[in-house]
Scaffold this motif. Structure first.
Motif, PDB file in Angstrom:
ATOM      1  N   ASN A 397      71.132 -44.657  40.550  1.00 26.40           N
ATOM      2  CA  ASN A 397      71.227 -44.877  38.815  1.00 26.40           C
ATOM      3  C   ASN A 397      70.792 -46.207  38.498  1.00 26.40           C
ATOM      4  OD1 ASN A 397      72.250 -43.824  36.582  1.00 26.40           O
ATOM      5  ND2 ASN A 397      74.187 -44.629  36.985  1.00 26.40           N
ATOM      6  N   THR A 398      69.552 -46.395  38.964  1.00 25.84           N
ATOM      7  CA  THR A 398      68.865 -47.660  38.622  1.00 25.84           C
ATOM      8  C   THR A 398      67.669 -47.382  37.867  1.00 25.84           C
ATOM      9  OG1 THR A 398      69.967 -48.872  40.522  1.00 25.84           O
ATOM     10  CG2 THR A 398      67.876 -49.613  39.608  1.00 25.84           C
ATOM     11  N   THR A 399      67.287 -48.136  37.023  1.00 23.40           N
ATOM     12  CA  THR A 399      65.885 -48.300  36.243  1.00 23.40           C
ATOM     13  C   THR A 399      65.183 -49.847  36.512  1.00 23.40           C
ATOM     14  OG1 THR A 399      66.421 -48.848  34.329  1.00 23.40           O
ATOM     15  CG2 THR A 399      66.689 -46.580  34.588  1.00 23.40           C
ATOM     16  N   ILE A 400      63.748 -49.650  36.465  1.00 20.94           N
ATOM     17  CA  ILE A 400      62.885 -51.048  36.766  1.00 20.94           C
ATOM     18  C   ILE A 400      61.870 -50.734  35.738  1.00 20.94           C
ATOM     19  CG2 ILE A 400      61.842 -52.542  38.260  1.00 20.94           C
ATOM     20  CD1 ILE A 400      62.960 -51.137  40.698  1.00 20.94           C
ATOM     21  N   ASP A 401      61.602 -52.022  35.039  1.00 21.43           N
ATOM     22  CA  ASP A 401      60.494 -51.914  34.116  1.00 21.43           C
ATOM     23  C   ASP A 401      59.282 -52.752  34.701  1.00 21.43           C
ATOM     24  OD1 ASP A 401      61.155 -54.481  33.683  1.00 21.43           O
ATOM     25  OD2 ASP A 401      61.411 -54.336  31.667  1.00 21.43           O
ATOM     26  N   THR A 402      58.246 -52.787  34.288  1.00 19.59           N
ATOM     27  CA  THR A 402      56.894 -53.556  34.503  1.00 19.59           C
ATOM     28  C   THR A 402      56.412 -53.088  35.901  1.00 19.59           C
ATOM     29  OG1 THR A 402      58.027 -55.505  35.374  1.00 19.59           O
ATOM     30  CG2 THR A 402      57.637 -55.597  33.121  1.00 19.59           C
ATOM     31  N   THR A 403      56.846 -51.679  36.351  1.00 15.93           N
ATOM     32  CA  THR A 403      56.469 -51.258  37.847  1.00 15.93           C
ATOM     33  C   THR A 403      55.090 -51.067  38.025  1.00 15.93           C
ATOM     34  OG1 THR A 403      56.530 -49.070  36.901  1.00 15.93           O
ATOM     35  CG2 THR A 403      58.662 -50.088  37.944  1.00 15.93           C
ATOM     36  N   GLU A 404      54.181 -51.052  36.891  1.00 15.79           N
ATOM     37  CA  GLU A 404      52.562 -51.084  36.821  1.00 15.79           C
ATOM     38  C   GLU A 404      52.260 -52.242  37.974  1.00 15.79           C
ATOM     39  OE1 GLU A 404      54.094 -51.160  34.070  1.00 15.79           O
ATOM     40  OE2 GLU A 404      53.699 -52.961  33.121  1.00 15.79           O
ATOM     41  N   ALA A 405      53.197 -53.284  37.801  1.00 21.48           N
ATOM     42  CA  ALA A 405      52.578 -54.544  38.625  1.00 21.48           C
ATOM     43  C   ALA A 405      52.265 -54.322  39.992  1.00 21.48           C
ATOM     44  CB  ALA A 405      53.676 -55.597  38.509  1.00 21.48           C
ATOM     45  N   VAL A 406      52.843 -53.003  40.655  1.00 21.95           N
ATOM     46  CA  VAL A 406      52.494 -52.747  42.093  1.00 21.95           C
ATOM     47  C   VAL A 406      51.027 -52.661  42.446  1.00 21.95           C
ATOM     48  CG1 VAL A 406      54.619 -51.782  42.794  1.00 21.95           C
ATOM     49  CG2 VAL A 406      52.714 -50.285  41.993  1.00 21.95           C
ATOM     50  N   SER A 407      50.255 -52.459  41.269  1.00 18.87           N
ATOM     51  CA  SER A 407      48.824 -52.432  41.394  1.00 18.87           C
ATOM     52  C   SER A 407      48.272 -53.692  41.903  1.00 18.87           C
ATOM     53  CB  SER A 407      47.971 -52.064  40.187  1.00 18.87           C
ATOM     54  OG  SER A 407      48.210 -53.118  39.151  1.00 18.87           O
ATOM     55  N   ILE A 408      48.913 -54.659  41.986  1.00 14.01           N
ATOM     56  CA  ILE A 408      48.281 -56.031  42.539  1.00 14.01           C
ATOM     57  C   ILE A 408      47.939 -55.978  43.861  1.00 14.01           C
ATOM     58  CG2 ILE A 408      48.999 -58.769  42.835  1.00 14.01           C
ATOM     59  CD1 ILE A 408      48.273 -57.622  39.881  1.00 14.01           C
ATOM     60  N   SER A 409      48.944 -55.468  44.592  1.00 17.88           N
ATOM     61  CA  SER A 409      48.850 -55.455  46.053  1.00 17.88           C
ATOM     62  C   SER A 409      49.011 -54.346  46.821  1.00 17.88           C
ATOM     63  CB  SER A 409      49.786 -56.307  46.674  1.00 17.88           C
ATOM     64  OG  SER A 409      51.303 -56.055  46.416  1.00 17.88           O
ATOM     65  N   TYR A 410      49.658 -53.314  46.047  1.00 16.12           N
ATOM     66  CA  TYR A 410      50.006 -51.967  46.958  1.00 16.12           C
ATOM     67  C   TYR A 410      50.088 -50.896  45.895  1.00 16.12           C
ATOM     68  CZ  TYR A 410      52.502 -48.876  50.420  1.00 16.12           C
ATOM     69  OH  TYR A 410      53.036 -48.213  51.247  1.00 16.12           O
ATOM     70  N   PRO A 411      48.827 -50.459  45.534  1.00 12.61           N
ATOM     71  CA  PRO A 411      48.745 -49.351  44.252  1.00 12.61           C
ATOM     72  C   PRO A 411      49.407 -48.202  44.712  1.00 12.61           C
ATOM     73  CG  PRO A 411      46.642 -50.515  44.538  1.00 12.61           C
ATOM     74  CD  PRO A 411      47.420 -50.838  45.713  1.00 12.61           C
ATOM     75  N   ASP A 412      49.384 -47.933  46.021  1.00 15.11           N
ATOM     76  CA  ASP A 412      50.180 -46.341  46.175  1.00 15.11           C
ATOM     77  C   ASP A 412      51.631 -46.706  46.461  1.00 15.11           C
ATOM     78  OD1 ASP A 412      47.778 -45.177  45.645  1.00 15.11           O
ATOM     79  OD2 ASP A 412      47.017 -45.138  47.731  1.00 15.11           O
ATOM     80  N   PHE A 413      52.219 -47.787  46.211  1.00 10.30           N
ATOM     81  CA  PHE A 413      53.508 -48.050  46.712  1.00 10.30           C
ATOM     82  C   PHE A 413      54.472 -46.816  46.267  1.00 10.30           C
ATOM     83  CE2 PHE A 413      57.875 -49.527  45.797  1.00 10.30           C
ATOM     84  CZ  PHE A 413      58.329 -49.773  47.000  1.00 10.30           C
ATOM     85  N   PHE A 414      54.660 -46.240  44.925  1.00 11.62           N
ATOM     86  CA  PHE A 414      55.498 -45.418  44.575  1.00 11.62           C
ATOM     87  C   PHE A 414      55.052 -44.145  44.991  1.00 11.62           C
ATOM     88  CE2 PHE A 414      56.566 -48.734  41.371  1.00 11.62           C
ATOM     89  CZ  PHE A 414      57.862 -48.907  41.830  1.00 11.62           C
ATOM     90  N   LYS A 415      53.803 -43.847  45.127  1.00 15.17           N
ATOM     91  CA  LYS A 415      53.324 -42.476  45.687  1.00 15.17           C
ATOM     92  C   LYS A 415      53.680 -42.468  47.141  1.00 15.17           C
ATOM     93  CE  LYS A 415      49.026 -40.707  46.758  1.00 15.17           C
ATOM     94  NZ  LYS A 415      47.581 -41.155  46.907  1.00 15.17           N
ATOM     95  N   ASP A 416      53.736 -43.466  48.013  1.00  9.85           N
ATOM     96  CA  ASP A 416      53.933 -43.405  49.333  1.00  9.85           C
ATOM     97  C   ASP A 416      55.619 -43.410  49.372  1.00  9.85           C
ATOM     98  OD1 ASP A 416      51.403 -43.642  50.176  1.00  9.85           O
ATOM     99  OD2 ASP A 416      51.635 -45.912  51.124  1.00  9.85           O
ATOM    100  N   MET A 417      56.181 -44.167  48.499  1.00 10.30           N
ATOM    101  CA  MET A 417      57.741 -43.851  48.739  1.00 10.30           C
ATOM    102  C   MET A 417      58.228 -42.520  48.380  1.00 10.30           C
ATOM    103  SD  MET A 417      58.993 -46.428  49.828  1.00 10.30           S
ATOM    104  CE  MET A 417      60.750 -46.880  49.184  1.00 10.30           C
TER     105      MET A 417
END
Ligand SMILES: O=C(O)C1=C[C@@H](OP(=O)(O)O)[C@@H](O)[C@H](O)C1
Ligand SMILES: C=C(OP(=O)(O)O)C(=O)O
Length: 430
Positions: A397-417
């Motif tokens: 039950n959590t939300t996080i904003d500014t998540t596009e920041a993963v493009s800095i070092s691990y662009p596929d982070f959410f895809k991999d997760m």
């Protein structure tokens, strides 16, 4: 982007993304060589900034399948036709400021609003002592920076307590000067493994540095050297992998296999030892580069010295938030000089999950417990976003904003997760 996260476990196999630090160095050294091929580089917002900057100094860089083919400037960077924009990347700004000092003209370097808050004082000061005219336009050591070339070797001291990137930048450029340089480190050198990564890459490119590692570290850098990187394959990134490994260790019923994690000079490989010390079920086969983690073990508090490995602090802070007992993350003041003040970001966001935390100038003291769902801010910082995503998997039950920041070092982070089964979903483009 805002992402919603629900309680989840992860299962399956994943390939660790290529190392950001090795990719920055490989591109920079290849740009100073004649012809090189870099295999499997990290292509992310930060490394693209290094590619663009290298092109502005005269290198030509083509992408061919998974590789970069680089025609470099053979030790003589051109005067850029425009301002260099290092975007969000500290490594790019510091390395390219030093590269600018090898040109016959003037270079202006800048970056985004985060990068323009980060300190560069020791680097500017030493460049000025090495025959360069280097300053901040605002006179506050922050970008925009103006650099007039003319680098000459001599004996200089540099403060190592703020960022190792200043030292890496000088180690990369001083071998190309006429005279020898002696670089003595004053203060306690932080993030030392990154300097070791630099020296490893310099040696691979045919450049020699002598290190005198007594009480105070001293580098003797012979001048009149040449770069010739030829070919290099980028290893996997232990900092990026830390989120995967920690997420699996924290969550019940998880079991993941992370590939492409071979031994290297990266300090952040200590995440494996750290997880072991906390009681996680983790095994690393160094020969095959495979790490297997099984969740479900109760993690125990630890004391973590962040001096050499600042990028692990968000990961370890979240692990500490669920571990039994009170953990301390120490020797961490330099973690305040990153994309955000990460100690402040963690001290602001983790209590929203109910975590008990005390922030001091160079430490965090965190008492673990059960996390509750929260709407948290990612601070436009890739490592804060990825660490908070792990916390979200425990809390639900959590939300996080500014998540596009993963493009800095691990662009596929959410895809991999998500491929591993994490319940993470994009809920808004804002
Ligand atoms: O040289 C490098 O590749 C890096 C050095 C470290 O910075 P500092 O030396 O500023 O601590 C690290 O935090 C950064 O992510 C990458
Ligand atoms: C601090 C980081 O990188 P840089 O200094 O290159 O911006 C990072 O990747 O966490």
């Amino acid at each position: 982007m805002r992402i919603s996260i629900n309680k989840s476990s992860i299962k399956g196999e994943v390939f660790a993304p290529p190392s950001k630090s090795y990719t920055h160095r490989a591109i920079t050294l290849a740009a100073l060589s004649k012809e090189s091929i870099i295999r499997r580089p990290l292509i992310s917002a930060d490394t693209l900034a290094t590619i663009r900057a290298s092109e502005m100094f005269g290198a030509s860089i083509e992408r061919e399948e998974e590789n970069l083919i680089i025609h470099g400037v053979n030790g003589k960077p051109h005067v850029p036709e425009d301002v260099i924009d290092a975007a969000n990347s500290g490594t790019t700004l510091r390395f390219m400021t030093a590269v600018a000092s090898l040109t016959d003209g003037i270079t202006v370097l800048t970056g985004d609003s985060s990068l323009r808050t980060r300190p560069n004082g020791p680097l500017l000061e030493v460049l000025n002592r090495l025959g360069v005219k280097a300053c901040s336009t605002r006179g506050n050591e922050r970008a925009p920076l103006v650099v007039k070339g003319g680098l000459e070797g001599t004996k200089v001291n540099i403060d190592g307590s703020i960022s190792s990137q200043f030292i890496s930048a000088l180690l990369i450029t001083c071998p190309l000067t006429e005279n020898n340089t002696t670089l003595s480190i004053t203060g306690r050198l932080k993030s030392k493994p990154y300097v070791e990564v630099t020296i490893e890459m310099l040696e691979l490119a045919g450049v020699k540095i002598h290190t005198d590692d007594n009480d105070n570290i001293r580098f003797i850098i012979p001048g009149k050297q040449k770069y010739d990187l030829k070919e290099y394959t980028i290893p996997g990134d232990f900092s990026s992998a830390s989120y995967l490994l920690a997420a699996a260790a924290m969550t019940d019923k998880s079991e993941i296999t992370v590939k492409n994690l071979f031994p290297s000079k990266q300090g952040d490989k200590v995440i494996i030892e750290t997880l072991k010390q906390m009681g996680a079920d983790i095994a690393w086969d160094r020969e095959t580069g495979i790490v297997v983690v099984r969740g479900g073990k109760r993690l125990k508090a630890i004391t973590f010295d962040a001096g050499a490995t600042p990028d692990l602090v968000p990961t370890v802070a979240v692990l500490a938030s669920v571990a039994e007992g009170t953990s301390r993350i120490e020797n961490a003041e330099h973690v305040r000089y990153k994309e955000t003040d990460r100690l402040c970001a963690l001290a602001t966001e983790l209590p929203k999950f109910g975590v008990r935390l005390k922030e001091e100038r160079d430490s965090l003291t965190i008492t673990g417990g059960k996390l509750q769902g929260a709407d948290v801010h990612g601070w436009h910082d890739h490592r804060i976003v990825m660490a908070l995503a792990m916390a979200g998997m425990m809390a639900g039950n959590t939300t996080i904003d500014t998540t596009e920041a993963v493009s800095i070092s691990y662009p596929d982070f959410f895809k991999d997760m998500c491929n591993l089964g994490a319940k993470m979903e994009n809920i808004s483009e804002k």
